[in-house]
Design a protein around this motif. Structure first.
Motif, PDB file in Angstrom:
ATOM      1  N   ALA A 186      26.070  84.062  12.823  1.00  0.00           N
ATOM      2  CA  ALA A 186      27.090  84.143  13.863  1.00  0.00           C
ATOM      3  C   ALA A 186      26.621  84.899  14.965  1.00  0.00           C
ATOM      4  CB  ALA A 186      28.528  84.623  13.462  1.00  0.00           C
ATOM      5  N   ILE A 187      25.876  85.799  14.623  1.00  0.00           N
ATOM      6  CA  ILE A 187      25.387  86.830  15.975  1.00  0.00           C
ATOM      7  C   ILE A 187      24.266  85.856  16.639  1.00  0.00           C
ATOM      8  CG2 ILE A 187      23.778  88.616  16.247  1.00  0.00           C
ATOM      9  CD1 ILE A 187      24.916  89.952  14.101  1.00  0.00           C
ATOM     10  N   VAL A 188      23.456  85.047  15.888  1.00  0.00           N
ATOM     11  CA  VAL A 188      22.411  84.341  16.509  1.00  0.00           C
ATOM     12  C   VAL A 188      23.157  83.167  17.482  1.00  0.00           C
ATOM     13  CG1 VAL A 188      20.548  82.388  15.825  1.00  0.00           C
ATOM     14  CG2 VAL A 188      20.742  84.389  14.832  1.00  0.00           C
ATOM     15  N   ASN A 189      24.117  82.441  16.749  1.00  0.00           N
ATOM     16  CA  ASN A 189      24.801  81.492  17.751  1.00  0.00           C
ATOM     17  C   ASN A 189      25.735  81.912  18.771  1.00  0.00           C
ATOM     18  OD1 ASN A 189      24.105  79.482  15.690  1.00  0.00           O
ATOM     19  ND2 ASN A 189      26.022  79.798  14.519  1.00  0.00           N
ATOM     20  N   LEU A 190      26.011  83.106  18.609  1.00  0.00           N
ATOM     21  CA  LEU A 190      26.797  83.733  20.047  1.00  0.00           C
ATOM     22  C   LEU A 190      25.748  84.179  20.882  1.00  0.00           C
ATOM     23  CD1 LEU A 190      29.454  84.784  21.246  1.00  0.00           C
ATOM     24  CD2 LEU A 190      28.941  86.868  20.067  1.00  0.00           C
ATOM     25  N   ASP A 191      24.631  84.565  20.432  1.00  0.00           N
ATOM     26  CA  ASP A 191      23.582  84.912  21.372  1.00  0.00           C
ATOM     27  C   ASP A 191      23.039  83.837  22.147  1.00  0.00           C
ATOM     28  OD1 ASP A 191      21.548  87.080  22.427  1.00  0.00           O
ATOM     29  OD2 ASP A 191      20.026  85.545  21.396  1.00  0.00           O
ATOM     30  N   ASN A 192      22.808  82.684  21.470  1.00  0.00           N
ATOM     31  CA  ASN A 192      22.128  81.401  21.910  1.00  0.00           C
ATOM     32  C   ASN A 192      23.246  80.939  23.183  1.00  0.00           C
ATOM     33  OD1 ASN A 192      19.971  81.524  20.379  1.00  0.00           O
ATOM     34  ND2 ASN A 192      20.812  79.963  18.961  1.00  0.00           N
ATOM     35  N   TRP A 193      24.655  80.919  22.630  1.00  0.00           N
ATOM     36  CA  TRP A 193      25.477  80.615  23.849  1.00  0.00           C
ATOM     37  C   TRP A 193      25.677  81.122  24.989  1.00  0.00           C
ATOM     38  CZ3 TRP A 193      29.925  82.805  25.956  1.00  0.00           C
ATOM     39  CH2 TRP A 193      30.621  82.120  26.653  1.00  0.00           C
ATOM     40  N   SER A 194      25.435  82.711  24.779  1.00  0.00           N
ATOM     41  CA  SER A 194      25.578  83.811  25.937  1.00  0.00           C
ATOM     42  C   SER A 194      24.236  83.607  26.808  1.00  0.00           C
ATOM     43  CB  SER A 194      25.792  85.259  25.114  1.00  0.00           C
ATOM     44  OG  SER A 194      24.801  85.664  24.589  1.00  0.00           O
ATOM     45  N   ARG A 195      23.263  82.996  26.481  1.00  0.00           N
ATOM     46  CA  ARG A 195      22.273  82.687  27.379  1.00  0.00           C
ATOM     47  C   ARG A 195      22.464  81.908  28.464  1.00  0.00           C
ATOM     48  NH1 ARG A 195      17.300  85.018  24.991  1.00  0.00           N
ATOM     49  NH2 ARG A 195      17.707  85.695  22.953  1.00  0.00           N
TER      50      ARG A 195
END
Length: 345
Positions: A186-195
């Protein structure tokens, strides 16, 4: 009176020339985005693929029709939306560094996406694109509604900026709190979206974006006359019959909807809302909304198309964050234009 007419005509001709130049640049960048990539295609091949229609089953045609074309359309539309949002906020606050995300809209969108990813879906549950878009829209609109509520009680633009920044900090703090209890995926997915990225664009998304952005752009153009009066100060705007409170709420509403659309479909994309309006005003040689509005949209569209091209091709097959590229190009532009403006004064 004659000189004033000549001067006004000169500004219109300059604005028209600038719009044509930027439009030609946008078309060139549009073509470059279709031609360049891991599957190289010549301009003649791209033209043949476009003329043959989406029924072509070749690999190059599928890449053009299903990946590159919706992506570059999305980049152009959302770039124009960010630029118009920035122009509205800079007019509203009379501040050259006002940004579409100054009211905390992107932070609210990120918080809503985090809630869905971490709380609603939980560990190991993938988040569909539709859920991501819906969550981002909901978070953006809720944040916008809260700031609108504040704007009805606060008459100072400076205080409203502070309120927007504080709302953004609160949303960011809540997001960090959720991340502390999230699983790694979930952290990875959120980080990818926030880029921030225009990848994964689809035709249905492009249709929704086009309808929303065109409607909001028409609203901005319709507000050109009261915006021009507002630029001369609230007392003057009131003296010519402008409902200042209603106009202020419309500016915040339309600018927030434009930036919410970007956050929902592409994630946070920085600096376009600051850099593009500066370039447009400098190019047309005027701050009149009637002249600046089309220039802003075209400049933002070209800026995002160019930055997205750099983001996906510079270190291919590694794709950079488009937000990082827009910041790299946008920050020097803004600094240079502000320094030139100050030197001129």
């Amino acid at each position: 009176m004659g000189n004033a007419k000549v001067s006004g005509g000169g500004r219109r001709w300059r604005a028209t020339a600038y719009d044509l130049i930027v439009l030609l640049g946008l078309l060139a960048l549009f073509a470059a985005n279709l031609c360049l990539g891991s599957v190289g295609t010549s301009p003649a091949e791209v033209l043949g693929i476009l003329l043959s229609g989406p029924g072509d089953t070749s690999t190059a045609a599928q890449v053009i029709w299903q990946i590159r074309l919706p992506r570059v359309i999305e980049a152009a539309l959302l770039g124009g939306a960010l630029s118009l949002s920035g122009f509205l906020l800079q007019t509203f606050f009379n501040n050259p560094i006002a940004d579409p995300f100054v009211l905390g809209v992107s932070s609210g969108a990120k918080l809503a996406v985090a809630v869905v990813m971490i709380v609603v879906l939980g560990a190991g549950q993938p988040m569909s694109p539709a859920a991501s878009v819906g969550a981002a829209f909901l978070g953006s609109l809720l944040t916008m509604g809260f700031v609108l509520l504040i704007s009805r009680r606060v008459r100072s633009q400076g205080m409203l900026i502070v309120a927007g920044v504080m709302v953004g900090y609160i949303c960011s703090a809540a997001t960090n709190f959720l991340v502390a209890f999230a699983d790694d995926q979930a952290i990875v997915n959120l980080d990818n979206w926030s880029r921030g990225s225009f990848s994964g664009a689809t035709w249905p998304d492009a249709g929704i974006i086009a309808a929303a952005v065109v409607a909001m752009a028409a609203a901005v153009f319709a507000l050109s006359k009261p915006l021009g009066a507002y630029q001369l100060g609230e007392p003057y705007a009131q003296s010519v019959g402008v409902n200042v409170l209603g106009l202020r709420m419309l500016i915040v509403l339309v600018s927030s909807l434009l930036s919410a659309c970007v956050a929902a479909f592409a994630g946070p994309v920085s600096f376009v809302g600051i850099a593009a309006p500066h370039l447009a005003r400098r190019g047309v040689g005027s701050s009149r909304p009637l002249l600046v509005t089309p220039a802003c949209f075209l400049t933002g569209a070209a800026f995002c198309c160019g930055c997205d091209l750099v983001a996906r091709t510079l270190f291919s097959p590694v794709e950079l964050s488009v937000s990082a590229v827009t910041a790299v190009f946008g920050a020097p532009i803004v600094i240079a234009l502000m320094l030139r403006g100050r030197a001129g004064r």
